[in-house]
Scaffold this motif. Structure first.
Motif, PDB file in Angstrom:
ATOM      1  N   LYS A   1      -3.386  -2.736   3.151  1.00  0.00           N
ATOM      2  CA  LYS A   1      -4.053  -1.553   3.458  1.00  0.00           C
ATOM      3  C   LYS A   1      -4.854  -2.056   4.550  1.00  0.00           C
ATOM      4  O   LYS A   1      -5.098  -2.836   4.948  1.00  0.00           O
ATOM      5  N   LYS A   2      -5.053  -0.668   5.225  1.00  0.00           N
ATOM      6  CA  LYS A   2      -5.919  -0.926   6.732  1.00  0.00           C
ATOM      7  C   LYS A   2      -7.391  -1.605   6.269  1.00  0.00           C
ATOM      8  O   LYS A   2      -8.080  -1.446   5.591  1.00  0.00           O
TER       9      LYS A   2
ATOM     10  N   ASP B   1       0.835  -1.285  -0.033  1.00  0.00           N
ATOM     11  CA  ASP B   1      -0.007   0.009   0.086  1.00  0.00           C
ATOM     12  C   ASP B   1       0.937   1.157  -0.080  1.00  0.00           C
ATOM     13  O   ASP B   1       1.600   1.358   0.977  1.00  0.00           O
ATOM     14  N   PRO B   2       0.942   2.174  -0.890  1.00  0.00           N
ATOM     15  CA  PRO B   2       1.636   3.253  -1.202  1.00  0.00           C
ATOM     16  C   PRO B   2       1.279   4.415  -0.365  1.00  0.00           C
ATOM     17  O   PRO B   2       1.918   5.478  -0.164  1.00  0.00           O
ATOM     18  N   ALA B   3       0.128   4.368   0.519  1.00  0.00           N
ATOM     19  CA  ALA B   3      -0.242   5.190   1.300  1.00  0.00           C
ATOM     20  C   ALA B   3       0.678   5.795   2.243  1.00  0.00           C
ATOM     21  O   ALA B   3       0.764   6.800   2.559  1.00  0.00           O
ATOM     22  N   ASP B   4       1.211   4.760   3.139  1.00  0.00           N
ATOM     23  CA  ASP B   4       2.282   4.784   4.113  1.00  0.00           C
ATOM     24  C   ASP B   4       3.839   4.800   3.593  1.00  0.00           C
ATOM     25  O   ASP B   4       4.498   4.909   4.143  1.00  0.00           O
ATOM     26  N   TYR B   5       3.714   4.202   2.121  1.00  0.00           N
ATOM     27  CA  TYR B   5       4.981   3.928   1.910  1.00  0.00           C
ATOM     28  C   TYR B   5       5.060   4.486   0.228  1.00  0.00           C
ATOM     29  O   TYR B   5       4.945   3.711  -0.583  1.00  0.00           O
ATOM     30  N   PRO B   6       5.096   5.912   0.156  1.00  0.00           N
ATOM     31  CA  PRO B   6       4.746   6.384  -1.298  1.00  0.00           C
ATOM     32  C   PRO B   6       5.938   5.870  -2.226  1.00  0.00           C
ATOM     33  O   PRO B   6       5.746   5.922  -3.315  1.00  0.00           O
TER      34      PRO B   6
ATOM     35  N   LYS C   1      -2.590  -3.616  -7.142  1.00  0.00           N
ATOM     36  CA  LYS C   1      -3.234  -2.752  -6.390  1.00  0.00           C
ATOM     37  C   LYS C   1      -4.114  -3.048  -5.294  1.00  0.00           C
ATOM     38  O   LYS C   1      -4.191  -2.788  -4.132  1.00  0.00           O
TER      39      LYS C   1
ATOM     40  N   LYS D   1       3.005  -4.578   3.246  1.00  0.00           N
ATOM     41  CA  LYS D   1       2.043  -3.523   3.736  1.00  0.00           C
ATOM     42  C   LYS D   1       0.481  -3.449   3.452  1.00  0.00           C
ATOM     43  O   LYS D   1       0.518  -2.929   2.193  1.00  0.00           O
TER      44      LYS D   1
ATOM     45  N   SER E   1       4.808   3.601  -4.764  1.00  0.00           N
ATOM     46  CA  SER E   1       3.766   3.650  -5.769  1.00  0.00           C
ATOM     47  C   SER E   1       4.132   3.103  -7.070  1.00  0.00           C
ATOM     48  O   SER E   1       5.145   2.995  -7.457  1.00  0.00           O
TER      49      SER E   1
END
Length: 195
Positions: A183-184, A80-85, A109, A181, A88
């Protein structure tokens, strides 16, 4: 960073390859059903993880050695790139270009492919034979920090054996790396299948 030293409990040795169709950094779409090479390595990895970075050169070297002999490599990032850009898809594209990847680098994704394989960390390797049965799962080798001190090259040995029409000398060795990682709320439910 969460360190994982474990293996897939979703796929057992002999399991059929879970099919996937994923976008790759080169603009193509990789359909697992279209890959005809006799040996297929599916490796879950990413850009940011120090373990993935440490093993990247070895995976590149292995691909350059074995692809001409009939092995196909697919690298997949499910992070998940939200916390690990830096993980992306855009950063994946840049990374693949800079490193001149000789194999597709795909983006999962939805994280459904990682779940289907039971991928736990980066890198986590899954090797399939011509019938697309799982023949090896786990780590690249036994020393992520010091390539010169590697004594066991499980990924190399499994692929080389399969290309020679033989059984891999080792069927599984716990993978080591940073946790996937998720996604929540998307973390996989535990599903234990005997290995």
């Amino acid at each position: 960073m969460v360190l994982v030293v474990d293996n897939s409990r979703v796929l057992k040795i002999g399991s059929k390859l879970p099919a996937f169709e994923l976008p790759a950094t080169d603009g193509s779409t990789v359909d697992s059903a279209a890959i005809k090479d006799p040996v297929l390595a599916v490796i879950f990895t990413c850009n940011h993880c120090p373990y993935a970075q440490a093993y990247e050169g070895r995976i590149l070297e292995l691909a350059r050695e074995l692809q001409p002999k009939g092995a196909f490599f697919v690298l997949i990032s499910s992070n998940d790139p939200a916390d690990y850009p830096e993980d992306s898809f855009e950063h994946m594209r840049t990374h693949a270009r800079q490193k001149e990847f000789p194999f597709p680098y795909c983006y999962d994704k939805t994280q459904e492919v990682a779940k289907a394989y039971g991928a736990l960390c980066t890198p986590h390797c899954f090797v399939f034979d011509a019938e697309r049965r799982l023949r090896y799962k786990g780590r690249v080798d036994d020393n992520w920090k010091e390539p010169g001190k590697v004594k066991k090259r499980e990924l190399h040995d499994a692929m080389t054996a399969l290309l020679a029409g033989k059984a891999p000398p080792v069927k599984q060795a716990d993978a080591i790396g940073c946790s996937i990682k998720w996604k929540k709320g998307n973390e996989p439910a535990a599903k234990i299948v005997p290995s």
